[in-house]
Write a protein that holds these residues in place. Structure first.
Motif, mmCIF file in Angstrom:
data_model
loop_
_atom_site.group_PDB
_atom_site.id
_atom_site.type_symbol
_atom_site.label_atom_id
_atom_site.label_comp_id
_atom_site.label_asym_id
_atom_site.label_seq_id
_atom_site.Cartn_x
_atom_site.Cartn_y
_atom_site.Cartn_z
ATOM 1 N N GLU A 1 0.883 -1.142 -0.143
ATOM 2 C CA GLU A 1 -0.112 -0.032 -0.021
ATOM 3 C C GLU A 1 0.853 1.178 -0.105
ATOM 4 N N GLN A 2 1.776 1.389 0.673
ATOM 5 C CA GLN A 2 2.900 2.272 0.699
ATOM 6 C C GLN A 2 3.630 2.599 -0.348
ATOM 7 N N GLN A 3 3.911 1.224 -0.915
ATOM 8 C CA GLN A 3 4.688 1.484 -2.208
ATOM 9 C C GLN A 3 3.890 1.815 -3.339
ATOM 10 N N LEU A 4 2.656 1.868 -3.547
ATOM 11 C CA LEU A 4 1.818 2.233 -4.428
ATOM 12 C C LEU A 4 1.680 3.768 -4.164
ATOM 13 N N ALA A 5 1.628 3.968 -2.961
ATOM 14 C CA ALA A 5 1.293 5.521 -2.463
ATOM 15 C C ALA A 5 2.589 6.620 -2.992
ATOM 16 N N ALA B 1 -6.165 15.381 7.913
ATOM 17 C CA ALA B 1 -5.987 16.450 6.655
ATOM 18 C C ALA B 1 -4.992 16.037 5.597
ATOM 19 N N CYS B 2 -3.858 15.238 6.172
ATOM 20 C CA CYS B 2 -3.084 14.774 5.007
ATOM 21 C C CYS B 2 -3.539 13.896 4.166
ATOM 22 N N ALA B 3 -4.587 12.789 4.671
ATOM 23 C CA ALA B 3 -5.386 11.668 4.162
ATOM 24 C C ALA B 3 -6.296 12.681 3.166
ATOM 25 N N ASP C 1 -7.850 3.158 -7.874
ATOM 26 C CA ASP C 1 -9.086 3.040 -7.089
ATOM 27 C C ASP C 1 -8.769 2.077 -5.795
ATOM 28 N N ARG C 2 -7.449 1.151 -5.949
ATOM 29 C CA ARG C 2 -7.014 0.704 -4.797
ATOM 30 C C ARG C 2 -6.265 1.721 -3.838
ATOM 31 N N HIS C 3 -5.599 2.965 -4.503
ATOM 32 C CA HIS C 3 -4.913 3.715 -3.331
ATOM 33 C C HIS C 3 -5.972 4.416 -2.904
ATOM 34 N N LEU C 4 -7.295 4.761 -3.484
ATOM 35 C CA LEU C 4 -8.032 5.744 -2.904
ATOM 36 C C LEU C 4 -8.838 4.908 -1.726
ATOM 37 N N ALA C 5 -8.993 3.449 -1.771
ATOM 38 C CA ALA C 5 -9.565 2.643 -0.941
ATOM 39 C C ALA C 5 -8.542 2.464 0.372
ATOM 40 N N ASN C 6 -7.255 2.600 -0.004
ATOM 41 C CA ASN C 6 -6.288 2.530 1.054
ATOM 42 C C ASN C 6 -6.047 3.776 2.091
ATOM 43 N N ALA D 1 -8.825 5.785 2.209
ATOM 44 C CA ALA D 1 -10.089 5.705 3.066
ATOM 45 C C ALA D 1 -9.803 5.136 4.466
ATOM 46 N N SER D 2 -9.321 3.940 4.310
ATOM 47 C CA SER D 2 -9.097 3.026 5.257
ATOM 48 C C SER D 2 -8.763 3.637 6.624
ATOM 49 N N GLY D 3 -7.893 4.600 6.551
ATOM 50 C CA GLY D 3 -7.364 5.310 7.694
ATOM 51 C C GLY D 3 -6.252 4.659 8.181
ATOM 52 N N SER D 4 -5.598 3.667 7.641
ATOM 53 C CA SER D 4 -4.689 2.790 8.219
ATOM 54 C C SER D 4 -3.228 3.386 7.774
ATOM 55 N N MET D 5 -3.051 4.389 6.925
ATOM 56 C CA MET D 5 -1.865 4.743 6.273
ATOM 57 C C MET D 5 -1.506 6.154 7.000
ATOM 58 N N ASP D 6 0.055 6.252 7.057
ATOM 59 C CA ASP D 6 0.430 7.431 7.579
ATOM 60 C C ASP D 6 0.874 8.158 6.435
#
Length: 264
Positions: free
Chosen positions: A158-162, A210-212, A238-243, A245-250
């Motif tokens: 997920e972080q690699q895609l971001a 706010a970053c998200a 679509d996968r990144h936006l879902a990631n 929205a999950s709130g699990s990414m810094d």
């Protein structure tokens, strides 16, 4: 915001309002702290360059009061027009091409603007020209090259895609003339322009709602360009936006460097 016809983050798009709102959440406390330090008060004449949204303009209006003046300019005033009542005057204006909208300003401020302006040197000199002797200039701009990652802790796919999408966005910005290392240059540019008492600092959001929100709005705004350039597929986005929205990414933003000085 001043742009060319190819400006990536066009104010006319619906996501621009969401970006302005998140800029306010992320950066208004830093901006207002600097303006307070510079002495903003009743009766001041201010020019807000590339105003975008209303948060800074409305705050300035309260600070200068009915005896002051706030000129808010942008090439597209759609979002800031709601603040256009005394002491605020809203004008369509290109800081990189037009003459200043007045002179004798006590404070001129631009935030996240000049990095995108094709003729940044002309824009900066125009802002300085408009100041009264002793007037203050506050320029705040991002430095994406200083910190290019979306996820500082790249521990999973997920972080690699971001980070891949962030790298793609930076490439698109650079292709359109953005100076991705502009923020770090500000102290030198202000000194070289003859300003006195030049200082600078930086604010670096690393993880917050706010970053998200900013990441989501930005990716949705440039989705078509990312796909067209072959940087990502619709499925990737679509996968990144879902990631997100999950709130699990810094999720981090580029550092915003603030530099200020006064006209001799």
């Amino acid at each position: 915001m001043t742009r060319t016809d190819g400006y990536l983050l066009d104010n006319r798009q619906a996501e621009a309002k969401q970006r302005f709102d998140t800029f306010a959440d992320l950066f208004d406390p830093t901006t207002f702290r600097h303006m307070e330090r510079l002495g903003i008060g009743y009766g001041w004449r201010c020019w807000e360059v590339g105003a975008g949204g209303t948060s800074v303009v409305s705050w300035l209006a309260k600070k200068v009061g009915p005896t002051g003046r706030v000129v808010a300019t942008d090439i597209d005033t759609s979002w800031v027009s709601a603040a256009g009542r005394p002491p605020v005057e809203v004008r369509v204006h290109d800081v990189g091409a037009d003459e200043p909208p007045g002179e004798g300003f006590d404070l001129v401020h631009a935030r996240l603007v000049l990095v995108h302006v094709p003729d940044r040197e002309r824009a900066l000199q125009s802002m300085i020209k408009s100041l009264r002797p002793g007037g203050r200039l506050l320029v705040e701009d991002a430095d994406p090259a200083l910190q290019p990652l979306c996820c500082l802790d790249e521990y999973g796919p997920e972080q690699q895609l971001a980070n891949r999408l962030r790298q793609g966005m930076r490439s698109l910005l650079a292709e359109r003339g953005a100076d991705l290392g502009y923020g770090r240059k500000l102290p030198r540019l202000l000194r070289d322009s003859g300003l006195r008492g030049v200082e600078a600092d930086a604010y670096f959001p690393v993880a917050s709602p706010a970053c998200a929100a900013l990441e989501s709005a930005t990716i949705r705004q440039i989705r078509e360009q990312l796909v067209t350039a072959g940087i990502a597929t619709d499925e990737d986005i679509d996968r990144h936006l879902a990631n997100v929205a999950s709130g699990s990414m810094d999720l981090a933003t580029a550092p915003m460097i603030s530099a200020w000085g006064r006209k001799a």
